[in-house]
Motif scaffolding. Structure first.
Motif, PDB file in Angstrom:
ATOM      1  N   ALA A 162       1.454  17.180  10.650  1.00 57.98           N
ATOM      2  CA  ALA A 162       0.783  15.937  10.658  1.00 57.98           C
ATOM      3  C   ALA A 162      -0.661  16.275  11.451  1.00 57.98           C
ATOM      4  O   ALA A 162      -0.510  17.055  12.396  1.00 57.98           O
ATOM      5  CB  ALA A 162       1.585  14.908  11.879  1.00 57.98           C
ATOM      6  N   ASP A 163      -1.747  15.650  10.898  1.00 57.46           N
ATOM      7  CA  ASP A 163      -3.048  15.862  11.472  1.00 57.46           C
ATOM      8  C   ASP A 163      -3.388  14.761  12.999  1.00 57.46           C
ATOM      9  O   ASP A 163      -2.686  13.885  12.861  1.00 57.46           O
ATOM     10  CB  ASP A 163      -4.116  15.606  10.595  1.00 57.46           C
ATOM     11  CG  ASP A 163      -3.670  16.324   9.310  1.00 57.46           C
ATOM     12  OD1 ASP A 163      -3.480  17.506   9.735  1.00 57.46           O
ATOM     13  OD2 ASP A 163      -4.111  16.150   8.207  1.00 57.46           O
ATOM     14  N   THR A 164      -4.267  15.334  13.706  1.00 61.93           N
ATOM     15  CA  THR A 164      -4.625  14.626  14.719  1.00 61.93           C
ATOM     16  C   THR A 164      -5.584  13.425  14.229  1.00 61.93           C
ATOM     17  O   THR A 164      -6.317  13.666  13.654  1.00 61.93           O
ATOM     18  CB  THR A 164      -5.428  15.481  15.750  1.00 61.93           C
ATOM     19  OG1 THR A 164      -4.596  16.501  16.068  1.00 61.93           O
ATOM     20  CG2 THR A 164      -5.887  14.627  17.086  1.00 61.93           C
ATOM     21  N   CYS A 165      -5.215  12.361  15.002  1.00 65.45           N
ATOM     22  CA  CYS A 165      -5.970  11.188  14.552  1.00 65.45           C
ATOM     23  C   CYS A 165      -7.419  11.326  14.652  1.00 65.45           C
ATOM     24  O   CYS A 165      -7.593  11.678  15.892  1.00 65.45           O
ATOM     25  CB  CYS A 165      -5.456   9.869  15.068  1.00 65.45           C
ATOM     26  SG  CYS A 165      -6.195   8.383  14.787  1.00 65.45           S
ATOM     27  N   PRO A 166      -8.023  11.053  14.068  1.00 67.41           N
ATOM     28  CA  PRO A 166      -9.669  11.149  14.176  1.00 67.41           C
ATOM     29  C   PRO A 166     -10.323  10.003  15.183  1.00 67.41           C
ATOM     30  O   PRO A 166     -11.353  10.294  15.387  1.00 67.41           O
ATOM     31  CB  PRO A 166     -10.357  11.139  12.646  1.00 67.41           C
ATOM     32  CG  PRO A 166      -9.564  10.326  11.901  1.00 67.41           C
ATOM     33  CD  PRO A 166      -8.096  10.767  12.417  1.00 67.41           C
ATOM     34  N   ILE A 167      -9.659   9.010  14.904  1.00 64.71           N
ATOM     35  CA  ILE A 167     -10.059   7.935  15.802  1.00 64.71           C
ATOM     36  C   ILE A 167      -9.950   7.933  17.366  1.00 64.71           C
ATOM     37  O   ILE A 167     -10.593   7.720  18.191  1.00 64.71           O
ATOM     38  CB  ILE A 167      -9.471   6.621  15.259  1.00 64.71           C
ATOM     39  CG1 ILE A 167      -9.833   6.322  13.814  1.00 64.71           C
ATOM     40  CG2 ILE A 167     -10.068   5.174  15.824  1.00 64.71           C
ATOM     41  CD1 ILE A 167     -11.486   6.203  13.262  1.00 64.71           C
ATOM     42  N   CYS A 168      -8.452   8.328  17.607  1.00 58.15           N
ATOM     43  CA  CYS A 168      -8.266   8.210  18.996  1.00 58.15           C
ATOM     44  C   CYS A 168      -8.040   9.749  19.537  1.00 58.15           C
ATOM     45  O   CYS A 168      -7.896   9.883  20.648  1.00 58.15           O
ATOM     46  CB  CYS A 168      -6.828   7.620  19.248  1.00 58.15           C
ATOM     47  SG  CYS A 168      -5.345   8.273  18.576  1.00 58.15           S
ATOM     48  N   HIS A 169      -8.171  10.805  18.679  1.00 59.81           N
ATOM     49  CA  HIS A 169      -8.202  12.024  18.836  1.00 59.81           C
ATOM     50  C   HIS A 169      -7.067  12.686  19.509  1.00 59.81           C
ATOM     51  O   HIS A 169      -6.789  13.417  20.504  1.00 59.81           O
ATOM     52  CB  HIS A 169      -9.254  12.519  19.959  1.00 59.81           C
ATOM     53  CG  HIS A 169     -10.762  12.100  19.586  1.00 59.81           C
ATOM     54  ND1 HIS A 169     -11.361  12.497  18.443  1.00 59.81           N
ATOM     55  CD2 HIS A 169     -11.380  11.178  19.738  1.00 59.81           C
ATOM     56  CE1 HIS A 169     -12.474  11.898  18.205  1.00 59.81           C
ATOM     57  NE2 HIS A 169     -12.789  11.062  18.840  1.00 59.81           N
ATOM     58  N   GLY A 170      -5.797  11.861  19.071  1.00 59.86           N
ATOM     59  CA  GLY A 170      -4.475  12.144  19.471  1.00 59.86           C
ATOM     60  C   GLY A 170      -3.683  11.554  20.685  1.00 59.86           C
ATOM     61  O   GLY A 170      -2.853  11.863  21.017  1.00 59.86           O
TER      62      GLY A 170
END
Length: 374
Positions: A162-170
């Motif tokens: 899974a990739d880190t969410c670019p909106i909330c930065h994880g």
């Protein structure tokens, strides 16, 4: 309509309270009665509305001045009460955000990207009267969420991640500026892009469809202790649903339903039974056989036993939970009256009845009240 409480009384402060004292009192009461902390509690919900309404008025210098001068009549002029300011507190929207700002609460902020414990499960188990009395072992099948063994609970297809969410930065959360009656505040809510998980799964696991868990049926052995009663429950630790992201497993709560017995009635750890004996046995006394949950036992009833008399057999009841002690068995005597008699039997009974004339009859009610024989 019930008369409104004084706003100062609602917050528990004096009329000369400072702004800081009013704010402190509100924070304490709002935290105590907030619906997120007391779900389904109508009394706390009503109290929270009152506290919020009182604070809305007393925290504003102009509104407070009007309230001090005109009382609740002054609150009808565009502020305070249902339908004003916070929209009648519908769903606690406005004050819910304030609560989050003051105390770090709210559903959005409680969303966690870390380990999450699995849910507890409930199972209703029906057992026989004897199984409850002596204890037993039962195997039950439960359906629960378990960690997907294909992706290890990550939700991503094997060989991917899974990739880190670019909106909330994880973090799983996003901050937003919000204007309220108290000024401008920063609020926190769950990230819509990743649904609060902090991760974006581009290639979901085919086995669990990206959930990280799958539904399975499991056979669980339940050890039922001797003496358990109808309506009681047991907790089987760690047999609930599996957690997320390495979180702990929930528990299994087993609620016991005991089938009734055809002879015995249970009260706590004692047993009660009705025993039918013949007229001659009651009059002359003698040894009778009494059923128990084990083998029948002999008991010598006294001469002249009356209908409804009760005697006790010690230690013939139910095992007490977490103890070696046993309850007792209480036996209530019923006298069998024959329905058909031969002519000779009738003559003998008539002669017996004639012989009893003039002899004082026993008081059956008095005998019943005597209680126990042994």
């Amino acid at each position: 309509m019930a008369e409104k409480r004084d706003y100062y009384e609602t917050l528990g402060v004096g009329r000369d309270a400072s702004d800081e004292e009013i704010k402190k009192a509100f924070r304490q009461l709002a935290k105590k009665h907030h619906p997120d902390i007391n779900p389904g509690n109508a009394a706390s919900e009503a109290e929270f509305k009152e506290v919020s309404e009182a604070y809305e008025v007393l925290s504003d210098s102009q509104k407070r001045q009007q309230y001090d001068q005109f009382g609740h009549a002054g609150t009808q002029n565009g502020f305070g009460g249902a339908g004003a300011g916070a929209g009648g507190f519908e769903g606690f929207g406005g004050f819910g955000d304030i609560f989050e700002t003051f105390f770090g609460g709210g559903a959005a902020q409680r969303t966690s990207t870390g380990p999450q414990r699995g849910d507890d499960l409930r199972y209703e188990l029906t057992i026989t009267f004897e199984e409850a009395a002596f204890g037993t072992t039962k195997e039950v099948n439960i359906i629960r969420d378990e960690q997907c063994d294909e992706c290890g609970g990550s939700g991503a297809e094997k060989g991917t991640k899974a990739d880190t969410c670019p909106i909330c930065h994880g973090t799983g959360q996003v901050r937003a500026q919000q204007n309220t009656i108290f000024g401008s505040f920063a609020s926190v809510r769950a990230c819509d892009n990743c649904r609060g998980t902090g991760k974006i799964i581009k290639t979901p696991c085919k086995r669990c469809s990206g959930r990280g868990r799958i539904r399975r049926s499991r056979a669980i052995k339940i050890n039922i202790p001797a003496g358990i009663d109808n309506g009681q429950s047991m907790t089987v630790r760690g047999e609930g649903e599996h957690g997320l992201r390495g979180g702990g497993t929930g528990d299994l709560y087993v609620f016991i339903k005991v089938q009734p017995h055809k002879l015995f009635v249970r009260r706590d750890y004692d047993l009660y039974i009705n025993l039918n004996i013949g007229f001659a046995e009651a009059a002359l006394g003698g040894e009778v056989e009494v059923p128990t949950l084990g083998n029948p036992v002999k008991y010598k009833i006294p001469e002249g036993t009356q209908p409804g008399a009760r005697f006790r057999l010690k230690g013939q009841g139910i095992h007490k939970l977490r103890s070696t002690d046993l309850g007792d068995l209480y036996v209530t005597v019923n006298i069998d009256v024959p329905r058909k008699l031969s002519n000779k039997q009738k003559e003998l009974l008539q002669q017996f009845n004639d012989d009893l004339k003039g002899i004082e009859r026993p008081n059956h009610e008095k005998e019943k009240k005597k209680g126990l024989f042994g």
